[in-house]
Design an enzyme around this catalytic site. Structure first.
Site, PDB file in Angstrom:
ATOM      1  N   CYS A   1      31.454  45.066  38.981  1.00 49.15           N
ATOM      2  CA  CYS A   1      32.571  46.011  38.933  1.00 49.15           C
ATOM      3  C   CYS A   1      32.447  46.952  37.731  1.00 49.15           C
ATOM      4  CB  CYS A   1      33.857  45.197  38.833  1.00 49.15           C
ATOM      5  SG  CYS A   1      35.324  46.157  38.972  1.00 49.15           S
TER       6      CYS A   1
ATOM      7  N   CYS B   1      38.039  40.696  39.875  1.00 44.33           N
ATOM      8  CA  CYS B   1      38.200  42.063  39.370  1.00 44.33           C
ATOM      9  C   CYS B   1      38.856  42.967  40.409  1.00 44.33           C
ATOM     10  CB  CYS B   1      36.811  42.592  38.999  1.00 44.33           C
ATOM     11  SG  CYS B   1      36.825  44.226  38.284  1.00 44.33           S
TER      12      CYS B   1
END
Length: 367
Positions: A101, A199
């Site tokens: 991410c 995330c």
């Protein structure tokens, strides 16, 4: 306009990014906030609180006196992060979505967007630091000063180009100081608890969440002697070292090794994908849970090239103390680590990150 560079801050709604924005404004930067929405499959659920987070981020921007923009990167997240996340789980590994991410969303999609807004730098609330090393002419990624919060592990895939544009103001502070500043400034989210979970997807029952995307393929759970002592729900739903949720709490193995015993807890020790078998052992220090070495692939080195072979330190999971090791065969794509002391539950799919003192050199995916 001020003489200081324009900085675009990723405002998540949390206290770290809020204090980041305030510190930059205090330093005289022209600061613009961006709230990233990266997940929308079930955004009306009790778990994904992006609407609530945006309200918090907007309230913070109002108190600090900066503009905020709401940007949707859900398509990029699904293509670049979530698809890979599922592929890894389906292959029986345990990926780290935060690493991907950061590399693909926060320091690619977000960075590109910020540059289009005329930013010279971007900033996030990560506990890490960047230093330009004049001798090598390169940027270095350093651990955050608060070792209990250091997030350099999650940033180890960043490149020279990405680091040259990055600012991490709270990396110079301890978390207690960040909280104190937030209260002093009167930020509306000063007491908001830190986020956990996947995330951008948030906190949720993990197995239930994976069930939506990965087919269950139940199979046997075996002990080291090959006895079937239970059934698993699908290898994708388990990770090495896992102790909870095995459904075999009452089963005993006589003569469990090292640290075992009749009532010692069971841990996931191996996954045999071909035979769809989950192997478990009794006792935290069972030899099957300890690794003297590891091989890692898909390497990424912050300097743009691998470090020389030799003694370093490494982490094989976040929140782990640095482990002494010897780096051998460091290449552009692969490397090997031999540990001074065997490491517990070294997990395929997780990141092995290499350090030289406080400098994060990069890392790779454990094979």
């Amino acid at each position: 306009m001020s003489g200081k560079p324009r900085v675009v801050v990723g405002l998540s709604g949390g206290v770290d990014s809020a204090v980041t924005a305030w510190l930059l404004k205090q330093q005289g930067h022209e600061v613009v906030g961006i709230f990233m929405k990266n997940w929308e499959d079930d955004d009306d659920s009790e778990y994904c609180s992006s609407n609530e987070d945006f309200v918090d981020a907007a309230a913070v921007a109002d108190v600090i006196g900066i503009e905020i923009e709401h940007v949707n990167f859900a398509a990029e997240y699904k293509d670049r992060v979530f698809a890979e996340f599922l592929r890894e789980y389906q292959a029986g590994r345990t990926p780290n979505p935060d690493v991907l991410c950061n590399a693909e969303i926060k320091f690619k999609a977000f960075l590109d967007h910020a540059m289009r807004l005329g930013a010279e730098k971007i900033a996030t609330g990560h506990y890490a630091r960047v230093r330009f090393d004049a001798a090598s002419g390169r940027h270095q990624l350093l651990k955050g000063l608060d070792e209990t919060k250091d997030q350099s592990y999650f940033l180890h895939r960043l490149t020279q180009a990405q680091l040259s544009k990055a600012l991490f103001p709270v990396g110079e502070l301890r978390k207690t100081e960040v909280r104190r500043l937030a209260l002093e400034i009167g930020l509306p989210n000063a007491r908001k608890k830190d986020s956990t979970g996947i995330c951008f997807i948030g906190e949720r029952p993990f197995r239930e969440f994976l069930n939506r995307y990965i087919r269950k393929e139940p199979g046997p759970i075996k002990d080291p002697r090959g006895r079937v002592i239970g059934r698993h729900q699908g290898l994708s739903f388990y990770t090495l070292g896992q102790r909870q949720g095995l459904g075999i709490g009452g089963v005993k193995e006589k003569g469990a090794q090292r640290g075992g015993g009749d009532h010692a807890p069971w841990f996931v020790a191996r996954k045999d994908i071909g035979a769809n078998t989950l192997w478990v052992v009794q006792g935290h220090d069972h030899p099957w849970l300890l690794s003297a070495a590891l091989e890692a692939g898909d390497a990424s080195w912050i300097a743009g090239e691998p470090p020389t072979a030799g003694p370093y330190a490494a982490k094989t999971r976040y929140r782990q103390h640095d482990a002494g090791c010897n780096l051998s065969n460091p290449g552009a794509d692969r490397f090997r680590l031999n540990f001074t002391d065997p490491q517990w539950a070294v997990t395929p799919g997780q990141s092995a990150v290499v350090y030289e003192g406080e400098v994060c050199l990069g890392g790779g995916v454990i094979g």
